[in-house]
Design a protein around this motif. Structure first.
Motif, PDB file in Angstrom:
ATOM      1  N   ASP A 183       5.332   2.088  36.937  1.00  0.00           N
ATOM      2  CA  ASP A 183       4.829   0.932  36.191  1.00  0.00           C
ATOM      3  C   ASP A 183       3.459   1.207  35.590  1.00  0.00           C
ATOM      4  O   ASP A 183       3.141   0.744  34.493  1.00  0.00           O
ATOM      5  CB  ASP A 183       4.757  -0.278  37.129  1.00  0.00           C
ATOM      6  CG  ASP A 183       4.213  -1.497  36.430  1.00  0.00           C
ATOM      7  OD1 ASP A 183       4.829  -1.929  35.429  1.00  0.00           O
ATOM      8  OD2 ASP A 183       3.173  -2.016  36.866  1.00  0.00           O
ATOM      9  N   GLN A 210       6.465   2.761  32.281  1.00  0.00           N
ATOM     10  CA  GLN A 210       7.905   3.012  32.327  1.00  0.00           C
ATOM     11  C   GLN A 210       8.573   2.107  33.357  1.00  0.00           C
ATOM     12  O   GLN A 210       8.017   1.858  34.422  1.00  0.00           O
ATOM     13  CB  GLN A 210       8.220   4.469  32.666  1.00  0.00           C
ATOM     14  CG  GLN A 210       9.716   4.796  32.620  1.00  0.00           C
ATOM     15  CD  GLN A 210       9.990   6.284  32.726  1.00  0.00           C
ATOM     16  OE1 GLN A 210       9.975   6.842  33.817  1.00  0.00           O
ATOM     17  NE2 GLN A 210      10.247   6.934  31.595  1.00  0.00           N
ATOM     18  N   SER A 211       9.768   1.640  32.998  1.00  0.00           N
ATOM     19  CA  SER A 211      10.545   0.768  33.885  1.00  0.00           C
ATOM     20  C   SER A 211      11.702   1.546  34.481  1.00  0.00           C
ATOM     21  O   SER A 211      12.523   2.106  33.742  1.00  0.00           O
ATOM     22  CB  SER A 211      11.093  -0.431  33.116  1.00  0.00           C
ATOM     23  OG  SER A 211      10.046  -1.211  32.570  1.00  0.00           O
ATOM     24  N   TRP A 217      15.273   1.693  35.926  1.00  0.00           N
ATOM     25  CA  TRP A 217      16.520   0.939  35.992  1.00  0.00           C
ATOM     26  C   TRP A 217      17.514   1.730  36.828  1.00  0.00           C
ATOM     27  O   TRP A 217      17.386   2.952  36.991  1.00  0.00           O
ATOM     28  CB  TRP A 217      17.102   0.695  34.595  1.00  0.00           C
ATOM     29  CG  TRP A 217      16.368  -0.341  33.774  1.00  0.00           C
ATOM     30  CD1 TRP A 217      15.129  -0.862  33.998  1.00  0.00           C
ATOM     31  CD2 TRP A 217      16.860  -0.957  32.578  1.00  0.00           C
ATOM     32  NE1 TRP A 217      14.798  -1.775  33.021  1.00  0.00           N
ATOM     33  CE2 TRP A 217      15.841  -1.852  32.124  1.00  0.00           C
ATOM     34  CE3 TRP A 217      18.018  -0.846  31.838  1.00  0.00           C
ATOM     35  CZ2 TRP A 217      15.989  -2.623  30.978  1.00  0.00           C
ATOM     36  CZ3 TRP A 217      18.167  -1.615  30.689  1.00  0.00           C
ATOM     37  CH2 TRP A 217      17.155  -2.506  30.269  1.00  0.00           C
ATOM     38  N   GLY A 261      10.278  -1.648  42.673  1.00  0.00           N
ATOM     39  CA  GLY A 261       9.910  -1.998  41.306  1.00  0.00           C
ATOM     40  C   GLY A 261      11.056  -1.880  40.314  1.00  0.00           C
ATOM     41  O   GLY A 261      10.834  -1.689  39.119  1.00  0.00           O
ATOM     42  N   ARG A 293      13.686  -2.672  37.608  1.00  0.00           N
ATOM     43  CA  ARG A 293      13.544  -3.660  36.538  1.00  0.00           C
ATOM     44  C   ARG A 293      14.806  -3.867  35.699  1.00  0.00           C
ATOM     45  O   ARG A 293      14.776  -4.622  34.737  1.00  0.00           O
ATOM     46  CB  ARG A 293      12.390  -3.257  35.628  1.00  0.00           C
ATOM     47  CG  ARG A 293      11.050  -3.367  36.319  1.00  0.00           C
ATOM     48  CD  ARG A 293       9.918  -3.285  35.339  1.00  0.00           C
ATOM     49  NE  ARG A 293       8.634  -3.553  35.941  1.00  0.00           N
ATOM     50  CZ  ARG A 293       7.486  -3.586  35.271  1.00  0.00           C
ATOM     51  NH1 ARG A 293       7.503  -3.349  33.965  1.00  0.00           N
ATOM     52  NH2 ARG A 293       6.364  -3.851  35.880  1.00  0.00           N
ATOM     53  N   VAL A 342      12.516 -10.929  37.399  1.00  0.00           N
ATOM     54  CA  VAL A 342      11.861  -9.838  36.678  1.00  0.00           C
ATOM     55  C   VAL A 342      11.769 -10.187  35.197  1.00  0.00           C
ATOM     56  O   VAL A 342      10.750  -9.927  34.541  1.00  0.00           O
ATOM     57  CB  VAL A 342      12.636  -8.519  36.878  1.00  0.00           C
ATOM     58  CG1 VAL A 342      12.024  -7.393  36.046  1.00  0.00           C
ATOM     59  CG2 VAL A 342      12.694  -8.142  38.353  1.00  0.00           C
ATOM     60  N   THR A 381       8.185 -10.437  33.280  1.00  0.00           N
ATOM     61  CA  THR A 381       7.863  -9.502  32.192  1.00  0.00           C
ATOM     62  C   THR A 381       8.022 -10.146  30.817  1.00  0.00           C
ATOM     63  O   THR A 381       8.027  -9.451  29.799  1.00  0.00           O
ATOM     64  CB  THR A 381       8.766  -8.260  32.264  1.00  0.00           C
ATOM     65  OG1 THR A 381      10.135  -8.660  32.131  1.00  0.00           O
ATOM     66  CG2 THR A 381       8.572  -7.515  33.573  1.00  0.00           C
ATOM     67  N   ASP A 429      11.907  -6.892  30.556  1.00  0.00           N
ATOM     68  CA  ASP A 429      12.782  -6.259  31.542  1.00  0.00           C
ATOM     69  C   ASP A 429      13.611  -7.328  32.255  1.00  0.00           C
ATOM     70  O   ASP A 429      13.591  -8.500  31.881  1.00  0.00           O
ATOM     71  CB  ASP A 429      11.945  -5.480  32.558  1.00  0.00           C
ATOM     72  CG  ASP A 429      11.633  -4.068  32.100  1.00  0.00           C
ATOM     73  OD1 ASP A 429      12.577  -3.365  31.699  1.00  0.00           O
ATOM     74  OD2 ASP A 429      10.457  -3.673  32.149  1.00  0.00           O
ATOM     75  N   ARG A 453      12.753  -0.140  23.223  1.00  0.00           N
ATOM     76  CA  ARG A 453      12.295   0.973  24.038  1.00  0.00           C
ATOM     77  C   ARG A 453      13.360   2.065  24.142  1.00  0.00           C
ATOM     78  O   ARG A 453      14.554   1.777  24.158  1.00  0.00           O
ATOM     79  CB  ARG A 453      11.912   0.486  25.435  1.00  0.00           C
ATOM     80  CG  ARG A 453      10.715  -0.460  25.449  1.00  0.00           C
ATOM     81  CD  ARG A 453      10.442  -0.985  26.842  1.00  0.00           C
ATOM     82  NE  ARG A 453      11.559  -1.790  27.352  1.00  0.00           N
ATOM     83  CZ  ARG A 453      11.673  -2.179  28.614  1.00  0.00           C
ATOM     84  NH1 ARG A 453      10.771  -1.806  29.517  1.00  0.00           N
ATOM     85  NH2 ARG A 453      12.690  -2.929  28.984  1.00  0.00           N
ATOM     86  N   ASP A 462       6.282   2.255  27.395  1.00  0.00           N
ATOM     87  CA  ASP A 462       7.370   1.588  26.653  1.00  0.00           C
ATOM     88  C   ASP A 462       8.679   2.372  26.731  1.00  0.00           C
ATOM     89  O   ASP A 462       9.404   2.484  25.728  1.00  0.00           O
ATOM     90  CB  ASP A 462       6.971   1.378  25.185  1.00  0.00           C
ATOM     91  CG  ASP A 462       5.845   0.371  25.029  1.00  0.00           C
ATOM     92  OD1 ASP A 462       5.624  -0.415  25.962  1.00  0.00           O
ATOM     93  OD2 ASP A 462       5.193   0.375  23.978  1.00  0.00           O
ATOM     94  N   VAL A 522      12.197   3.436  29.438  1.00  0.00           N
ATOM     95  CA  VAL A 522      13.013   3.085  30.596  1.00  0.00           C
ATOM     96  C   VAL A 522      13.714   4.355  31.049  1.00  0.00           C
ATOM     97  O   VAL A 522      14.106   5.180  30.232  1.00  0.00           O
ATOM     98  CB  VAL A 522      14.070   2.008  30.231  1.00  0.00           C
ATOM     99  CG1 VAL A 522      14.969   1.703  31.420  1.00  0.00           C
ATOM    100  CG2 VAL A 522      13.406   0.743  29.711  1.00  0.00           C
TER     101      VAL A 522
END
Length: 955
Positions: free
Chosen positions: A22, A26-27, A29, A51, A53, A109, A113, A117, A283, A309, A311
């Motif tokens: 984070d 970056q998220s 998944w 975390g 997302r 989430v 966000t 996300d 993204r 930005d 994933v």
């Protein structure tokens, strides 16, 4: 947008690299979803502790759980109980429940966000990957059906997918773009996203609640490139060292340059205008991030692709690995020049990245289809297992070579999605002609269910109308299906008995008249075109008789089933018929049994219409477009028949239980009229008592439809299979499952026709006989007699007729037995001999023709067909004249013991029958068929006895 160079992990993230992502923008998944994973709180645990997302799903994940596990069984049973009966609908209902539950877990989430996300992805059908408008429609449908603000609909970034993405973004639908491999493809997708936002903003609609990710696939690129490198190095390529230097680097370099394009675009004035309106950036999502090559770090495609930005959607194993020993850093912006050099070097070395990515797109589309096939196949298999006795079981025993060919054909059809093309009414499955106009039978069970109340009201009217008989007048497709219902189910309590008349033989017409009390009879005149000769003259005859029985109330005793706008509709209105039911002009007669042509007599005889349609729909669902061919009972059967025909086994012998014996007559028409044309096709054989394997040639397929508990044919079928003959066995738990067989065999016939290479929905040679018959009846109306004909020989009560070419083949024979022997001698291996008798069809004559045909079969070891005219003209006659020229025909005609006038016409029923026989023979001769006609004068019984003895001697 902020690129953090040296982030300071939060306290919560100091020991968890996933949480630390984070800080780099970056998220993480998860590329995984499963019901128990959500229900047991494991997904929420990842959100709270790691975390997490977002979530992506794919068919492979669902396939394992839905098709092979037990956690979906409760919902599976519930859906089946609610009537959601096809594999695709069942899958989707279960998947949507998982997606909704996942969305509920991720919704906090989404809120935290501000909609960047918190998404769960569900893909449009992979079968639509190369179609724009269907993809748009499917995405809209899924968006509306799931009805969750944090759903993302997955749409492939193929050429046809790009305009779909633009439209869907304009619609305000969140989109996860999949199958991106190349920078050029990504540029088009990003442009589509921006253009969609601009179009939406231009309409004054909000754009701040739309999200999209562009899924850029990574490891698959290295898999292809590295494989090519390894081959060249192993072969001693002069650039071996240079090749090894770029191994494992191309995919990451490619991704870095895609990210650079993203950075450039988001700095542009064009994007900033959208950002000012609250637009979320599209993204980049790094997909296919599990490491395939053991030489690389198991977190390579996570550690090297971290940036603001973005994933990264990780499979569980990769996520676990990164949590355990991953080292986050702002890697995406590291050494961009080095990435450019890697790609330049790859180009210099001829590694063809553009070609590789183009191939990967094609393979990706195909692999998604394959995975979806596996998923739906697993769901279909479980559906079959759960339905159990509610579905008629089918088994197939084939000789080795044919079994291999059938399996190859099934796989080809699976890869090509050909059964889906049938349901899409794609005429190119057959000949590319007008086939699409004749496919409404596919949907007619559901369509009729939607209008079943009209049929139920009619059923109640019949029940209370004082009728004790229903007499149906029709030919071919209008009569054979209702006849199966009448013979299979018999009289229903509280309802009239159904009788079916499909002959112009005057004795048979009178016999049926004597079966009923016309004053208590409802007459159904069934004719699609309304212009077919036989139903019209039968209607004229019985309407005249009805007027004598009930006077002016005659019309109230008649019902018509006909196509809209037909001649019969006009007649019915003019004569004040009780009711007119309409057919569908896009359903041919032989495919019409599940339309009003079968359902109206079913209603009149008192069959439970919900049961009838339920059986039909259950089998239609088993053969649905979303059922892969390997689990599709109609497609499997059709493949066996079509491939067998192409391998010389073009005779299909039906074996049925006594209580459903008449199904064979319906099957005869379906197969013969559908496939027998342009010198190809299947020759169906009904009512033949099975013999020992030794009496059969290598041209047969045996198809048994038997009621559960009927073991009378087991030994014979086992012997045939053991001897290497193809044997299909269908076991019905109840007689009601005959209804489902109507659809199975219709679908199978369409498939077989495609494999054979013909239009399975026309009947060009049936009309030829009709034309010749009309010429003869017109001549009779003009002159009062049929045109004269001269026998080439006579023998007592027998006169013999044929054309000059056929006479020359008979070796100068002039008496019965030598003529029959000379005719039968012309049959060689792979041929069949047909006995075509234009006489009354009744128990005595049925037994006679069966005894005669078995003598020929056993003596000549060739297939035999035994038919009554003119009934067969609207059935197997098409194949005899238009199919393979392998038939040797003995036509039998006779003087009528008594004739019957046709009201309003000069000709009689006997004249019509004679004209039909002569017209049929003329067409057989014109088509170069080997044929002889023997006419019996005087007493028919003694004449048939003599012919039977001569047949046995000649055989």
């Amino acid at each position: 947008m902020n690129v953090i160079e040296n982030p300071k992990p939060s306290a919560a993230g100091q020991s968890n690299p996933l949480v630390a992502l984070d800080a780099y923008g970056q998220s993480p998944w998860l590329d995984f979803i499963q019901r128990s994973f959500i229900a047991e709180g494991k997904l929420k645990g990842l959100v709270d502790n790691d975390g997490l997302r977002g979530v992506t799903s794919n068919p492979s994940i669902f396939e394992k759980a839905m098709g092979h596990g037990t956690e979906y069984d409760a919902q599976f049973d519930k859906l089946l109980g609610e009537g959601l009966d096809d594999a695709g609908t069942i899958y989707e209902a279960m998947a949507i429940e998982d997606i909704r539950n996942g969305c509920a877990v991720l919704d906090p989430v989404w809120v935290a966000t501000s909609g960047l996300d918190g998404y769960v992805s569900l893909e449009v059908s992979p079968y639509l990957g190369l179609q724009t408008e269907p993809t748009i429609a499917e995405a809209r449908r899924l968006w509306k059906t799931v009805d969750r603000r944090n759903l993302m609909v997955k749409v492939p970034g193929t050429e046809p997918g790009v305009p779909a993405i633009r439209t869907l973004i304009e619609d305000g639908i969140n989109i996860n773009v999949t199958l991106l491999f190349s920078l050029d493809a990504y540029k088009k997708v990003l442009e589509a996203y921006i253009a969609g936002l601009e179009a939406r903003a231009a309409k004054g609609e909000k754009i701040d609640a739309i999200a999209s990710v562009a899924s850029f696939f990574v490891s698959r690129i290295d898999g292809k490139i590295d494989g090519a490198i390894d081959k060249r190095v192993a072969a001693g390529d002069k650039d071996a060292e240079a090749l090894k230097a770029v191994r494992g680097k191309v995919a990451i370099a490619n991704a870095k340059l895609a990210y650079q394009h993203y950075l450039e675009v988001t700095k542009s004035e064009r994007w900033q205008k959208l950002a000012a309106l609250g637009a979320n950036p599209q993204r980049l999502l790094w997909a296919s991030t599990g490491t395939k090559d053991k030489a690389y770090s198991d977190v390579l495609y996570v550690e090297e692709l971290i940036g603001a930005d973005t994933v990264n959607t990780m499979p569980p194993a990769t996520m676990d690995a990164f949590r355990d020993h991953g080292t986050p850093r702002n890697s995406l912006v590291e050494d961009v020049d080095g990435a450019k050099k890697v790609l330049a070097e790859a180009d210099r070395l001829g590694l063809d990245l553009p070609g590789v990515t183009a191939t990967l797109v094609k393979e990706g589309v195909k692999s998604f289809e394959d995975a979806f096939d596996a998923l739906l196949g697993a769901v279909a298999a479980k559906r079959t297992e759960k339905l159990g006795a509610k579905l008629a079981a089918m088994s197939v025993a084939l000789p080795e070579a044919l079994d291999k060919a059938v399996k190859e054909s099934i796989e080809t059809w699976r890869k090509d999605g050909t059964t889906r093309r049938i349901w899409a009414k794609d005429a190119s499955v057959w000949t590319g002609g007008d086939e699409a106009k004749w496919l409404a039978w596919l949907n007619v069970p559901h369509e009729r269910l939607a209008h079943v109340d009209e049929l139920k009201a009619f059923q109640q009217d019949v029940k209370t109308g004082g009728f004790d008989s229903v007499l149906l007048l029709g030919m071919g497709g209008s009569s054979l299906g209702p006849e199966v219902l009448a013979e299979t189910f018999g009289k229903q309590a509280g309802f009239p008995t159904l009788h079916v008349l499909d002959s112009t033989d005057p004795q048979q017409v009178v016999a049926f008249e004597k079966k009923v009390d016309l004053s208590k009879t409802l007459v159904i005149v069934s004719s699609k075109s309304g212009g077919t000769l036989e139903p019209n003259i039968l209607k004229a005859y019985f309407f005249d008789r009805m007027k004598k029985a009930v006077g002016d109330k005659a019309g109230s005793h008649f019902v018509a089933v006909t196509d809209p706008g037909s001649h019969m509709e006009q007649v019915a209105k003019g004569d004040g018929f009780r009711k007119i039911f309409y057919g569908d002009k896009q359903i041919g007669g032989r495919y019409s049994v599940l339309s009003n042509f079968g359902l109206v007599p079913a209603a009149a005889m008192g069959l439970d219409l919900d049961t009838v349609l339920g059986e039909a729909i259950r089998m239609a669902s088993s053969c649905a477009s979303n059922v892969p061919v390997g689990q599709n009972p109609g497609a499997i059967l059709g493949t066996v028949l079509g491939v067998s025909a192409n391998h010389g086994r073009d005779k299909v012998t039906f074996v049925t239980s006594k209580d459903i014996y008449d199904l064979g007559a319906w099957l005869e028409q379906l197969l013969a009229e559908s496939t027998g044309k342009i010198g190809r096709g299947l020759i169906p054989i009904d009512n033949e008592t099975l013999g020992a394997p030794s009496v059969y040639g290598e041209d047969r397929v045996f198809a048994a439809v038997l009621l559960k508990g009927d073991s009378s044919q087991d030994a014979a079928l086992d012997a045939l299979a053991k001897a290497g003959h193809p044997v299909v066995r269908i076991t019905l738990e109840t007689k009601e499952q005959v209804i489902g067989e109507f659809f199975r065999w219709e679908f199978a016939t369409a498939v077989a026709g495609a494999i054979i290479g013909i239009d399975a929905f026309d009947q060009p040679d049936v009309e030829a006989s009709k034309v010749e018959t009309r010429k003869l009846t017109d001549a009779y109306n003009s002159s009062g007699k049929l045109p004269a004909e001269t026998a080439f020989a006579t023998d007592g009560a027998f006169s013999f007729f044929t054309d000059e070419a056929n006479q020359a083949k008979l070796g100068g024979a002039t008496t019965l037995e030598p003529l029959l022997k000379a005719l039968f001698d012309q049959a060689k291996a792979g041929d069949y001999i047909g006995l075509l008798a234009y006489i009354q069809r009744e128990p005595k004559t049925i037994d006679w023709i069966e005894e005669a045909r078995l003598a020929v079969r056993d003596g000549r070891h060739v297939a035999t067909v035994a038919e009554f005219g003119p009934r067969f003209l609207h059935s197997t006659g098409q194949a005899y004249k238009g199919g393979p020229n392998s038939g040797v025909f003995l036509q039998i005609t006779a003087d009528d013991a008594a004739d019957v006038a046709v009201p309003g016409e000069k000709y009689t029923f006997g004249v019509v029958k004679a004209a039909q026989a002569r017209g049929d023979f003329d067409v057989l001769s014109e088509r170069g068929r080997r044929a002889l006609r023997v006419h019996v004068s005087g007493d028919l019984a003694s004449g048939l006895d003599a012919i039977g003895k001569a047949i046995k001697a000649a055989a």
